[in-house]
Design a protein around this motif. Structure first.
Motif, mmCIF file in Angstrom:
data_model
loop_
_atom_site.group_PDB
_atom_site.id
_atom_site.type_symbol
_atom_site.label_atom_id
_atom_site.label_comp_id
_atom_site.label_asym_id
_atom_site.label_seq_id
_atom_site.Cartn_x
_atom_site.Cartn_y
_atom_site.Cartn_z
ATOM 1 N N LYS A 175 -36.341 82.816 0.903
ATOM 2 C CA LYS A 175 -35.616 81.565 0.702
ATOM 3 C C LYS A 175 -35.278 80.885 2.031
ATOM 4 O O LYS A 175 -35.333 79.656 2.140
ATOM 5 C CB LYS A 175 -34.331 81.824 -0.091
ATOM 6 N N PHE A 176 -34.903 81.694 3.027
ATOM 7 C CA PHE A 176 -34.596 81.176 4.357
ATOM 8 C C PHE A 176 -35.168 82.134 5.404
ATOM 9 O O PHE A 176 -35.210 83.339 5.184
ATOM 10 C CB PHE A 176 -33.086 81.066 4.591
ATOM 11 N N ALA A 177 -35.568 81.577 6.534
ATOM 12 C CA ALA A 177 -35.998 82.397 7.669
ATOM 13 C C ALA A 177 -35.299 81.902 8.921
ATOM 14 O O ALA A 177 -35.031 80.703 9.079
ATOM 15 C CB ALA A 177 -37.513 82.334 7.852
ATOM 16 N N GLY A 178 -34.989 82.833 9.814
ATOM 17 C CA GLY A 178 -34.347 82.479 11.070
ATOM 18 C C GLY A 178 -35.377 82.106 12.117
ATOM 19 O O GLY A 178 -36.463 82.693 12.176
ATOM 20 N N ILE A 179 -35.032 81.128 12.948
ATOM 21 C CA ILE A 179 -35.921 80.685 14.020
ATOM 22 C C ILE A 179 -35.534 81.391 15.316
ATOM 23 O O ILE A 179 -34.381 81.355 15.738
ATOM 24 C CB ILE A 179 -35.840 79.160 14.212
ATOM 25 N N ASN A 180 -36.509 82.043 15.925
ATOM 26 C CA ASN A 180 -36.308 82.718 17.215
ATOM 27 C C ASN A 180 -37.283 82.113 18.217
ATOM 28 O O ASN A 180 -38.327 82.705 18.530
ATOM 29 C CB ASN A 180 -36.534 84.225 17.085
ATOM 30 N N ALA A 181 -36.957 80.922 18.700
ATOM 31 C CA ALA A 181 -37.907 80.142 19.493
ATOM 32 C C ALA A 181 -38.343 80.849 20.763
ATOM 33 O O ALA A 181 -39.508 80.767 21.163
ATOM 34 C CB ALA A 181 -37.306 78.782 19.832
ATOM 35 N N GLY A 182 -37.415 81.541 21.418
ATOM 36 C CA GLY A 182 -37.770 82.233 22.653
ATOM 37 C C GLY A 182 -38.782 83.330 22.409
ATOM 38 O O GLY A 182 -39.821 83.403 23.081
ATOM 39 N N ASP A 198 -41.439 72.255 14.484
ATOM 40 C CA ASP A 198 -40.351 71.338 14.848
ATOM 41 C C ASP A 198 -39.063 72.107 15.113
ATOM 42 O O ASP A 198 -38.311 71.784 16.038
ATOM 43 C CB ASP A 198 -40.117 70.321 13.732
ATOM 44 N N ALA A 199 -38.789 73.113 14.290
ATOM 45 C CA ALA A 199 -37.578 73.914 14.449
ATOM 46 C C ALA A 199 -37.603 74.702 15.756
ATOM 47 O O ALA A 199 -36.583 74.817 16.447
ATOM 48 C CB ALA A 199 -37.412 74.863 13.261
ATOM 49 N N VAL A 200 -38.767 75.238 16.114
ATOM 50 C CA VAL A 200 -38.908 75.972 17.373
ATOM 51 C C VAL A 200 -38.638 75.057 18.555
ATOM 52 O O VAL A 200 -37.885 75.389 19.477
ATOM 53 C CB VAL A 200 -40.313 76.608 17.471
ATOM 54 N N GLU A 201 -39.236 73.871 18.544
ATOM 55 C CA GLU A 201 -39.042 72.927 19.639
ATOM 56 C C GLU A 201 -37.604 72.438 19.702
ATOM 57 O O GLU A 201 -37.045 72.225 20.792
ATOM 58 C CB GLU A 201 -40.013 71.759 19.482
ATOM 59 N N TYR A 202 -36.986 72.256 18.552
ATOM 60 C CA TYR A 202 -35.584 71.838 18.491
ATOM 61 C C TYR A 202 -34.687 72.877 19.149
ATOM 62 O O TYR A 202 -33.805 72.543 19.951
ATOM 63 C CB TYR A 202 -35.187 71.625 17.033
ATOM 64 N N LEU A 203 -34.906 74.148 18.844
ATOM 65 C CA LEU A 203 -34.083 75.207 19.430
ATOM 66 C C LEU A 203 -34.299 75.290 20.946
ATOM 67 O O LEU A 203 -33.351 75.412 21.713
ATOM 68 C CB LEU A 203 -34.391 76.543 18.757
ATOM 69 N N LEU A 204 -35.556 75.184 21.375
ATOM 70 C CA LEU A 204 -35.838 75.257 22.809
ATOM 71 C C LEU A 204 -35.225 74.089 23.574
ATOM 72 O O LEU A 204 -34.938 74.205 24.763
ATOM 73 C CB LEU A 204 -37.354 75.287 23.043
ATOM 74 N N SER A 205 -35.014 72.966 22.883
ATOM 75 C CA SER A 205 -34.422 71.795 23.542
ATOM 76 C C SER A 205 -32.939 71.974 23.831
ATOM 77 O O SER A 205 -32.350 71.189 24.578
ATOM 78 C CB SER A 205 -34.618 70.551 22.661
ATOM 79 N N GLY A 206 -32.323 72.996 23.224
ATOM 80 C CA GLY A 206 -30.902 73.254 23.465
ATOM 81 C C GLY A 206 -29.957 72.403 22.646
ATOM 82 O O GLY A 206 -28.749 72.403 22.886
ATOM 83 N N GLN A 207 -30.471 71.694 21.653
ATOM 84 C CA GLN A 207 -29.616 70.812 20.849
ATOM 85 C C GLN A 207 -28.842 71.557 19.766
ATOM 86 O O GLN A 207 -27.874 71.026 19.228
ATOM 87 C CB GLN A 207 -30.473 69.736 20.182
ATOM 88 N N ASN A 208 -29.277 72.756 19.433
ATOM 89 C CA ASN A 208 -28.696 73.439 18.281
ATOM 90 C C ASN A 208 -27.269 73.885 18.516
ATOM 91 O O ASN A 208 -26.840 74.149 19.636
ATOM 92 C CB ASN A 208 -29.540 74.657 17.900
ATOM 93 N N CYS A 209 -26.549 73.963 17.405
ATOM 94 C CA CYS A 209 -25.179 74.469 17.414
ATOM 95 C C CYS A 209 -25.100 75.534 16.325
ATOM 96 O O CYS A 209 -24.903 75.228 15.155
ATOM 97 C CB CYS A 209 -24.202 73.331 17.144
ATOM 98 N N GLY A 210 -25.293 76.787 16.703
ATOM 99 C CA GLY A 210 -25.387 77.862 15.729
ATOM 100 C C GLY A 210 -26.831 78.227 15.463
ATOM 101 O O GLY A 210 -27.754 77.801 16.166
#
Length: 335
Positions: free
Chosen positions: A42-49, A317-329
């Motif tokens: 149902k959900f997966a966590g993004i681990n961009a690094g 898109d989610a990987v790039e979003y996390l690498l951009s440092g915009q995420n909160c949580g």
């Protein structure tokens, strides 16, 4: 009616760019063998690094040859069970942390690899394995005590915001480093004692002026100049735990020409310690159970980034979003 096929993300080649390394495959939904279960994620966590390093071929302990599956943590529902499965039933909510089991709509695994949870909600993805890494890194590698000064970088990220709370629960003064007012507000709500927004203040200056006795324990996920500053401000017998270096995941490692850091560590009996969860697997089960208990009893808050990503196609898109440092949580994708 359940579809007969599912989609998953695979790495088809090694590349410095995650998006160019991957492809989407559509395959028949597998049938579990004896002792196995079929899970609809149902959900997966993004681990961009980790994703980026894996697709670059820079994870030494894995050393995969394309094509290979991607993604790690997921939560979902058991939709079919094989013979001789007695501990799990169809309809159970489960969490999984099998490498390659995250970025796909369905997965088949051994029943003993699934962790039964109350509900398949994205918050659980922050606890396993992200929160487990924070707990084990702080306690086993960082030797966290009480009444210490603990500094957490990327403090509003998936790992960081859990580390902040665990350090507070242990009775420490916690400094959280972040890069926006939104992240600062999250850290304030988590009880962070001193919040340093590096876009408004300089980390080195704040530590020099406000913490002349240094930092007892630094939990660093960022690297580069942030790492150097943490080393500079370690207290006598201070410990710096390297949990990651996200500032350099997407690029080649920076070459540095400067005096070796032992001259900074030796005179303070300080230390720099690396942490990688697979090397501490003996602590995983206890850490997982403790984190779930803290979460279910309301003692640990979990932040899931509000930006929504839907489907396998949204993972790049989610990987790039996390690498951009915009995420909160924690950044998650919904299937």
């Amino acid at each position: 009616m359940m579809s007969k096929t599912y989609k998953k993300l695979i790495a088809t080649r090694l590349s410095d760019d995650f998006r160019s390394a991957i492809d989407i495959q559509e395959l028949p939904i597998p049938t579990p063998n004896s002792g196995e279960i079929l899970i609809r994620n149902k959900f997966a966590g993004i681990n961009a690094g980790f994703d980026t390093l894996l697709c670059k071929g820079n994870v030494p302990y894995v050393n995969l040859t394309p094509p290979f599956d991607l993604g790690v943590e997921a939560v979902g529902e058991v939709v079919e069970i094989g013979e001789e499965v007695n501990t799990i039933q169809i309809g159970d909510a489960v969490a999984t942390t099998v490498r390659g089991g995250g970025y796909r709509e369905y997965q088949v695994i051994s029943a003993h690899q699934a962790i039964k949870i109350r509900e398949a909600i994205p918050e659980v993805l922050t606890l396993m394995p992200t929160g487990m890494s924070a707990l084990v890194a702080l306690e086993e590698v960082g030797e966290m005590k009480s009444r210490e000064t603990v500094l957490v970088t990327a403090a509003a990220g998936g790992v960081g915001h859990i580390a902040v709370q665990l350090a507070k629960l242990a009775g420490n003064h916690v400094i959280g480093v972040c890069g926006s007012e939104v992240k600062a507000k999250l850290l304030e709500s988590l009880g962070c004692d001193r919040i340093i927004n590096y876009r408004n203040e300089t980390l080195d200056t704040v530590l020099q002026q406000e913490y002349p006795n240094g930092i007892n324990l630094a939990f660093d996920c960022v690297g580069k100049q942030t790492f150097d500053t943490c080393v500079e401000h370690l207290a006598v017998r201070g410990r710096l735990v390297v949990v990651g270096f996200i500032s350099e995941y997407a690029n080649d490692l920076e070459s540095v020409t400067q005096p070796r850091i032992y001259q900074k560590l030796f005179w303070k009996s300080a230390s720099v310690r690396g942490f990688l969860m697979p090397h501490f697997s003996e602590y995983a089960e206890e850490a997982r159970d403790r984190l779930l208990d803290l979460f279910y009893t309301g003692k640990l808050k979990v932040a899931v980034d509000p930006r929504e990503f839907h489907g396998i196609e949204a993972i790049p898109d989610a990987v790039e979003y996390l690498l951009s440092g915009q995420n909160c949580g924690k950044v998650v994708v919904k299937f």
